[in-house]
Design a protein around this motif. Structure first.
Motif, PDB file in Angstrom:
ATOM      1  N   ILE A 145      -1.358  -6.352   5.074  1.00 20.21           N
ATOM      2  CA  ILE A 145      -1.127  -4.919   4.938  1.00 20.21           C
ATOM      3  C   ILE A 145       0.343  -4.586   5.209  1.00 20.21           C
ATOM      4  CG2 ILE A 145      -1.645  -2.648   5.916  1.00 20.21           C
ATOM      5  CD1 ILE A 145      -4.520  -3.641   6.363  1.00 20.21           C
ATOM      6  N   ALA A 146       0.908  -5.190   6.253  1.00 22.55           N
ATOM      7  CA  ALA A 146       2.316  -4.948   6.586  1.00 22.55           C
ATOM      8  C   ALA A 146       3.223  -5.396   5.445  1.00 22.55           C
ATOM      9  CB  ALA A 146       2.684  -5.673   7.877  1.00 22.55           C
ATOM     10  N   ASP A 147       2.914  -6.532   4.827  1.00 26.46           N
ATOM     11  CA  ASP A 147       3.702  -7.009   3.680  1.00 26.46           C
ATOM     12  C   ASP A 147       3.625  -6.009   2.525  1.00 26.46           C
ATOM     13  OD1 ASP A 147       4.386  -9.264   5.079  1.00 26.46           O
ATOM     14  OD2 ASP A 147       2.968 -10.596   4.054  1.00 26.46           O
ATOM     15  N   GLY A 152       6.374  -1.669  -0.610  1.00 22.70           N
ATOM     16  CA  GLY A 152       6.135  -0.392  -1.275  1.00 22.70           C
ATOM     17  C   GLY A 152       4.822  -0.341  -2.029  1.00 22.70           C
ATOM     18  N   GLU A 153       4.061  -1.441  -2.007  1.00 21.06           N
ATOM     19  CA  GLU A 153       2.773  -1.458  -2.692  1.00 21.06           C
ATOM     20  C   GLU A 153       1.769  -0.554  -1.974  1.00 21.06           C
ATOM     21  OE1 GLU A 153      -0.755  -4.615  -3.976  1.00 21.06           O
ATOM     22  OE2 GLU A 153       1.115  -5.377  -3.132  1.00 21.06           O
ATOM     23  N   PHE A 154       1.840  -0.528  -0.641  1.00 26.60           N
ATOM     24  CA  PHE A 154       1.012   0.357   0.170  1.00 26.60           C
ATOM     25  C   PHE A 154       1.906   1.414   0.812  1.00 26.60           C
ATOM     26  CE2 PHE A 154      -1.986  -3.439   1.185  1.00 26.60           C
ATOM     27  CZ  PHE A 154      -2.595  -3.312  -0.058  1.00 26.60           C
ATOM     28  N   ALA A 155       1.373   2.609   0.969  1.00 33.29           N
ATOM     29  CA  ALA A 155       2.107   3.659   1.661  1.00 33.29           C
ATOM     30  C   ALA A 155       2.124   3.373   3.155  1.00 33.29           C
ATOM     31  CB  ALA A 155       1.449   5.011   1.404  1.00 33.29           C
ATOM     32  N   PRO A 160      -0.328  -0.771  10.373  1.00 32.21           N
ATOM     33  CA  PRO A 160      -1.073  -1.906   9.791  1.00 32.21           C
ATOM     34  C   PRO A 160      -2.123  -2.482  10.727  1.00 32.21           C
ATOM     35  CG  PRO A 160       1.209  -2.505  10.254  1.00 32.21           C
ATOM     36  CD  PRO A 160       1.122  -1.021  10.397  1.00 32.21           C
ATOM     37  N   SER A 161      -1.847  -2.452  12.038  1.00 37.55           N
ATOM     38  CA  SER A 161      -2.826  -2.952  13.003  1.00 37.55           C
ATOM     39  C   SER A 161      -4.077  -2.081  13.013  1.00 37.55           C
ATOM     40  CB  SER A 161      -2.210  -2.996  14.401  1.00 37.55           C
ATOM     41  OG  SER A 161      -3.162  -3.435  15.348  1.00 37.55           O
ATOM     42  N   LEU A 162      -3.896  -0.763  12.931  1.00 41.31           N
ATOM     43  CA  LEU A 162      -5.030   0.160  12.917  1.00 41.31           C
ATOM     44  C   LEU A 162      -5.876  -0.055  11.663  1.00 41.31           C
ATOM     45  CD1 LEU A 162      -6.587   2.586  14.045  1.00 41.31           C
ATOM     46  CD2 LEU A 162      -4.956   4.076  12.846  1.00 41.31           C
ATOM     47  N   GLY A 201      -6.818   4.896   0.539  1.00 45.33           N
ATOM     48  CA  GLY A 201      -6.000   5.589   1.519  1.00 45.33           C
ATOM     49  C   GLY A 201      -4.650   4.923   1.756  1.00 45.33           C
ATOM     50  N   LEU A 202      -4.538   3.660   1.363  1.00 46.07           N
ATOM     51  CA  LEU A 202      -3.290   2.933   1.558  1.00 46.07           C
ATOM     52  C   LEU A 202      -2.297   3.105   0.407  1.00 46.07           C
ATOM     53  CD1 LEU A 202      -4.634  -0.464   2.967  1.00 46.07           C
ATOM     54  CD2 LEU A 202      -3.171   1.132   4.187  1.00 46.07           C
ATOM     55  N   LYS A 203      -2.814   3.251  -0.793  1.00 48.97           N
ATOM     56  CA  LYS A 203      -1.919   3.303  -1.932  1.00 48.97           C
ATOM     57  C   LYS A 203      -1.102   4.597  -1.936  1.00 48.97           C
ATOM     58  CE  LYS A 203      -4.567   0.317  -5.003  1.00 48.97           C
ATOM     59  NZ  LYS A 203      -5.340   0.230  -6.264  1.00 48.97           N
ATOM     60  N   PRO A 204       0.162   4.532  -2.383  1.00 56.92           N
ATOM     61  CA  PRO A 204       1.004   5.733  -2.415  1.00 56.92           C
ATOM     62  C   PRO A 204       0.368   6.816  -3.270  1.00 56.92           C
ATOM     63  CG  PRO A 204       2.308   3.750  -2.799  1.00 56.92           C
ATOM     64  CD  PRO A 204       0.863   3.336  -2.839  1.00 56.92           C
ATOM     65  N   ARG A 205       0.464   8.047  -2.808  1.00 61.46           N
ATOM     66  CA  ARG A 205      -0.057   9.164  -3.581  1.00 61.46           C
ATOM     67  C   ARG A 205       0.912   9.540  -4.688  1.00 61.46           C
ATOM     68  NH1 ARG A 205      -1.525   9.945   1.692  1.00 61.46           N
ATOM     69  NH2 ARG A 205      -3.716  10.403   2.093  1.00 61.46           N
ATOM     70  N   THR A 206       0.384   9.808  -5.871  1.00 62.42           N
ATOM     71  CA  THR A 206       1.241  10.145  -7.004  1.00 62.42           C
ATOM     72  C   THR A 206       1.143  11.629  -7.313  1.00 62.42           C
ATOM     73  OG1 THR A 206      -0.573   9.603  -8.516  1.00 62.42           O
ATOM     74  CG2 THR A 206       1.016   7.875  -8.012  1.00 62.42           C
TER      75      THR A 206
END
Length: 206
Positions: A145-147, A152-155, A160-162, A201-206
């Motif tokens: 998740i951190a990677d 920029g793949e995930f917002a 990331p730990s949560l 919920g992780l992906k950037p909102r467009t």
């Protein structure tokens, strides 16, 4: 010493590793047949053909066998992720691959996994073993998740730990549900559905 000869220290290390593996395999077979609580250390020793003192040279307690199972599981998952082809280079692809590998392990070791899931719920003395096992799996997912956030793949809206802890905790709940006697649960679909929810919920909102 001739070239290719094994040093005495190496032989001892290999012998210890074989004995440890033999004890572990004997214990896993007994756990799959019955339950963690019902199997005594003396029975594991008898099945492995060792003395009780030898058992404690390799494992501090019966619960340590569960920690070993999960450590081996994480090692296998990490190795397969590391060897993944370029098609699994994205964070989402790695998460989906991790889920598939995790479910494959559940199904390949169904007897032991079902027993372990029930024992983690019913026995407080296994809480530490469960926490240790979860921590290692959380670390793998947290890194992915951190990677993804760094690339920029995930917002970067969630720690990331949560996010990793939420995933693993819920997957653990699914496993407990799957472990129930006579329960018909498609654990692969449950895991995939949860991942889809988290990714939304992780992906950037467009």
């Amino acid at each position: 010493m001739k070239t290719g000869d094994t040093k005495p220290g190496d032989k001892r290390t290999q012998r210890k590793a074989r004995t440890r593996r033999h004890i572990f395999d004997a214990a896993m077979q007994l756990f799959a047949q019955r339950s963690f609580d019902a199997v005594r250390i003396e029975e594991i020793c008898e099945a492995a053909g060792i003395a009780k003192a030898t058992f404690f040279l390799h494992f501090a307690s019966k619960a340590a066998l569960i920690e070993e199972f999960n450590a081996q599981l994480v090692d296998r998952l990490s190795a397969e992720l590391a060897a993944a082809p370029e098609t699994a280079s994205s964070a989402e692809a790695r998460l989906r691959m991790f889920v598939r590998l995790l479910v494959d392990e559940y199904e390949a070791n169904a007897g032991v996994m079902r027993q372990m899931a029930r024992e983690f719920v019913n026995q407080t003395d296994l809480v530490a073993a469960a926490q240790s096992a979860n921590r290692e799996v959380v670390d793998v997912v947290e890194t992915i998740i951190a990677d993804g956030q760094a690339s920029g793949e995930f917002a970067a809206i969630n720690d990331p730990s949560l996010a990793a802890t939420a995933l693993i905790s819920t997957w653990g709940a699914f496993t407990v549900r799957w472990s129930g006697p006579g329960t018909q649960v498609d654990i692969a679909k449950l895991h995939d559905d949860l991942l889809n929810l988290i990714l939304g919920g992780l992906k950037p909102r467009t």
